[in-house]
Design an enzyme around this catalytic site. Structure first.
Site, PDB file in Angstrom:
ATOM      1  N   ASP A  67      28.622  49.548  44.135  1.00 23.76           N
ATOM      2  CA  ASP A  67      28.875  50.731  45.059  1.00 23.76           C
ATOM      3  C   ASP A  67      28.881  52.321  44.632  1.00 23.76           C
ATOM      4  OD1 ASP A  67      31.097  50.835  45.737  1.00 23.76           O
ATOM      5  OD2 ASP A  67      31.387  50.813  47.577  1.00 23.76           O
ATOM      6  N   TYR A  69      31.032  55.836  43.862  1.00 19.69           N
ATOM      7  CA  TYR A  69      32.289  56.222  43.649  1.00 19.69           C
ATOM      8  C   TYR A  69      32.663  56.872  44.483  1.00 19.69           C
ATOM      9  CZ  TYR A  69      32.081  55.711  38.796  1.00 19.69           C
ATOM     10  OH  TYR A  69      31.437  55.419  37.322  1.00 19.69           O
ATOM     11  N   PHE A  80      26.494  54.103  38.367  1.00 19.13           N
ATOM     12  CA  PHE A  80      28.177  54.463  37.178  1.00 19.13           C
ATOM     13  C   PHE A  80      28.426  56.426  36.803  1.00 19.13           C
ATOM     14  CE2 PHE A  80      27.163  49.859  36.077  1.00 19.13           C
ATOM     15  CZ  PHE A  80      28.702  49.422  36.225  1.00 19.13           C
ATOM     16  N   HIS A 189      31.659  42.768  33.904  1.00 19.45           N
ATOM     17  CA  HIS A 189      31.990  44.310  34.251  1.00 19.45           C
ATOM     18  C   HIS A 189      32.757  44.971  33.671  1.00 19.45           C
ATOM     19  CE1 HIS A 189      32.690  47.313  36.885  1.00 19.45           C
ATOM     20  NE2 HIS A 189      31.341  46.923  37.547  1.00 19.45           N
TER      21      HIS A 189
END
Length: 227
Positions: A67, A69, A80, A189
């Site tokens: 989701d 920031y 990202f 991740h």
């Protein structure tokens, strides 16, 4: 808020067969209420930035985030990616570190990944909105079905797409990629909290190899000229 009407027409055409009309309408109403009553990221004009910058036919790589920031001025609709002028998020720092070690590409000064999006990298979050300061606050409200439809639409295409799925959450989407023409590359991740599985995975060179093997142009991952 009519979500499908906000999509670029080419995405609207490709997603519609995979969307439940009522569920999408309910999600749009809920998201509209959230924007009207809360501080929501990204700004509504950037809600579908990933789709606007990268059409279905142009999509060669998908990088799936969870989701947006949730800090001020960060999210702008690309997974990202963060707007320039804010502190670089730690996950993005690790992405740039791996990019440097993988392809010897210098780390860019900024944090905006628009240069990738314009080349055919769909920077998609599974959940497209979030309340300020509350990570994960818009999970399980309907966005997952909407973005799963995006993956299904790309899966239905017969030109290779490379799916970069980083972390356990993203890896769950592997089941949606059933067309053997595509490639799925999994890794850990990039968050610094995850100490294994991302650094050293060499995803950028692997993605370019998969694209070349599928007869599609590779990505120029160097952002230093555009960021």
């Amino acid at each position: 808020m009519n979500l499908t009407e906000l999509l670029p027409p080419e995405w609207r055409d490709e997603l519609t067969p995979f969307l439940d009309e009522k569920a999408t309408a309910d999600l749009g109403a809920w998201v509209a209420e959230e924007y009207a009553t809360q501080t929501i990221y990204p700004p509504v004009e950037d809600l579908f930035a990933a789709y606007r910058l990268c059409s279905p036919a142009e999509t060669r790589v998908l990088i799936l985030g969870q989701d947006p920031y949730h800090g001020p001025g960060q999210a702008h609709g690309l997974s990202f990616s963060a707007q320039d002028g804010v502190r670089r998020p730690p996950s993005l720092s690790n992405i740039f570190k791996e990019l440097n070690e993988d392809l010897n590409i210098p780390k860019p000064k900024g944090s905006d990944l628009t240069g990738w999006a314009k080349q055919g990298v769909l920077l998609l979050n599974s959940v497209l909105t979030v309340r300020a300061g509350k990570a994960g606050s818009h999970g399980n409200k309907g966005w997952e079905a909407f973005t799963d439809a995006t993956i299904k639409a790309l899966n239905a295409r017969n030109e290779r797409v490379v799916f970069l799925l980083w972390g356990s959450y993203a890896k769950k989407k592997t089941v949606l990629v059933t067309n053997p023409v595509h490639a799925v590359l999994e890794a850990g991740h990039p968050s610094p909290l995850n100490r294994v599985g991302f650094l050293g995975s060499r995803p950028f060179s692997a993605a370019n190899k998969a694209l070349a093997d599928g007869g599609r142009p590779v990505i120029d991952w160097d952002l230093t000229a555009t960021v």
